[in-house]
Scaffold this active site. Structure first.
Site, mmCIF file in Angstrom:
data_model
loop_
_atom_site.group_PDB
_atom_site.id
_atom_site.type_symbol
_atom_site.label_atom_id
_atom_site.label_comp_id
_atom_site.label_asym_id
_atom_site.label_seq_id
_atom_site.Cartn_x
_atom_site.Cartn_y
_atom_site.Cartn_z
ATOM 1 N N ARG A 238 37.993 37.058 45.918
ATOM 2 C CA ARG A 238 38.692 35.781 45.212
ATOM 3 C C ARG A 238 37.495 35.091 44.493
ATOM 4 O O ARG A 238 36.302 35.106 45.162
ATOM 5 C CB ARG A 238 39.443 34.981 45.899
ATOM 6 C CG ARG A 238 40.739 35.387 46.253
ATOM 7 C CD ARG A 238 41.879 35.325 44.970
ATOM 8 N NE ARG A 238 43.123 35.852 45.182
ATOM 9 C CZ ARG A 238 43.477 37.182 45.245
ATOM 10 N NH1 ARG A 238 42.656 38.047 45.169
ATOM 11 N NH2 ARG A 238 44.900 37.391 45.487
ATOM 12 N N GLU A 267 41.065 32.385 35.838
ATOM 13 C CA GLU A 267 41.224 33.668 35.244
ATOM 14 C C GLU A 267 42.456 33.410 34.426
ATOM 15 O O GLU A 267 43.603 32.878 34.757
ATOM 16 C CB GLU A 267 41.762 34.522 36.439
ATOM 17 C CG GLU A 267 40.426 34.918 37.401
ATOM 18 C CD GLU A 267 40.782 35.866 38.480
ATOM 19 O OE1 GLU A 267 41.961 36.324 38.843
ATOM 20 O OE2 GLU A 267 39.911 36.535 39.273
ATOM 21 N N HIS A 286 39.809 41.657 37.279
ATOM 22 C CA HIS A 286 40.633 41.423 38.459
ATOM 23 C C HIS A 286 41.476 42.768 38.516
ATOM 24 O O HIS A 286 42.822 42.760 38.520
ATOM 25 C CB HIS A 286 41.532 40.109 38.452
ATOM 26 C CG HIS A 286 41.918 39.833 39.727
ATOM 27 N ND1 HIS A 286 41.951 38.614 40.287
ATOM 28 C CD2 HIS A 286 42.220 40.791 40.858
ATOM 29 C CE1 HIS A 286 42.489 38.574 41.412
ATOM 30 N NE2 HIS A 286 42.424 39.750 41.955
#
Length: 320
Positions: A238, A267, A286
């Site tokens: 993360r 994000e 991601h």
């Protein structure tokens, strides 16, 4: 009457059809854009189950608006997007989808490690931009992977899977975890070390820990200063675990050699983020679990978790 559920993003038709057999289903029809907050607040008012992604903030305010909610099924391993304490207070079950994405995320972690070490993206751009004029002895030289020392921060399922892959490259694997894992040490030949020793000794540092209050800003200027100048930092966990400002400074000043990052504090990442201006970082949007088979498994497991709670069965993956 069938229970009512809301799905916060367009998911594969076969999963929707499965849910529609048992539930009244409403769904945000966009696949690439998150449901607007105001829409989500309206939709949760009368539902029994929420099928969501990590892009949705399921905070106390939202849960207060969901007067009949019984379950929040998160299609993700991480659940820092959900206020777990607030859900527990309200008796709302929260589930996630671990396990099914372990090997795929480990594949991506190792791919990112290799791409960063061998400057794969940079070399591809070098060729496409017409900069390749001749062969020269030190052109686009990178770091060796075979026989190097790998430090893993967070020896969970994915950490173990990455360690297994490292064995094929004859890497020495060090790890740091909340608790020591003798069985993993025996099976995979890993060595438990203190965090400072891991950072000092590793050629590659892979962050695979969950995002928690304890791991927030786990890697700052202090930790980066302990790493070798030739070391590479990889983060597929993360974004909030690594302080991006400190990472930028370490990369810009060549304090560490490079970084490979799949997750960010914000994000999608702001295109003005200075990290994107550097040539010694590989950045990804991601995609740790982004294989077709794995995303289908995640979607299906999230559906099963939701249905299990609604129909008084025990779901596989309960957080609270």
């Amino acid at each position: 009457m069938k229970p009512k559920i809301y799905i916060t993003r367009k998911i594969p038709d076969e999963i929707v059809n499965k849910l529609e057999q048992e539930c009244q289903v409403r769904m945000w029809e966009e696949s690439e854009a998150p449901v607007p907050r105001e829409v989500l607040e309206k939709e949760v008012a009368d539902i029994d189950g929420l099928y969501c992604l990590l892009t949705e903030s399921v905070d106390k305010d939202l849960l207060d608006k969901a007067t009949s909610l019984k379950v929040v099924s998160n299609m993700a391993v991480g659940y820092n997007n959900i206020d777990i304490d607030a859900a527990a207070e309200k008796g709302i079950t929260v589930t996630n989808t671990p396990g099914v994405l372990t090997e795929t995320t480990a594949d991506l972690t190792f791919a990112l490690l290799m791409a960063t070490a061998r400057r794969i993206v940079e070399a591809s751009d070098y060729l496409k931009n017409g900069d390749w004029k001749t062969w020269s002895p030190m052109q686009l030289t990178g770091q060796d992977i075979f026989g190097a020392t790998l430090g893993i921060i967070g020896m969970g399922r994915i950490g173990e899977a990455v360690a297994r892959r490292a064995r094929g490259f004859d890497m020495e694997v060090l790890y740091n975890n909340r608790s020591r894992k003798p069985k993993v040490e025996e099976e995979l030949g890993t060595t438990y070390v203190a965090m400072e020793d891991l950072l000092r000794q590793s050629d590659f540092v892979c962050i695979l820990a969950p995002y928690t209050p304890e791991t927030e800003n786990l890697i700052t200027a202090k930790e980066l200063a302990l790493m070798k100048e030739t070391a590479i930092l990889i983060n597929t966990a993360r974004g909030g675990i690594v302080n991006e400002t400190d990472l930028y400074e370490a990369l810009k000043n060549k304090q560490i050699w490079a970084a490979g990052i799949d997750t960010f504090e914000k994000e999608p990442i702001d295109l003005e983020n200075p990290l994107l201006k550097l040539d010694n970082i590989v950045t990804l949007p991601h995609i740790g679990s982004a294989s077709i088979k794995t995303r289908m498994k995640m979607a299906d497991l999230a559906a099963d978790n939701l249905l299990s709670v609604l129909f008084s069965e025990k779901p596989q993956n309960v957080i609270v």
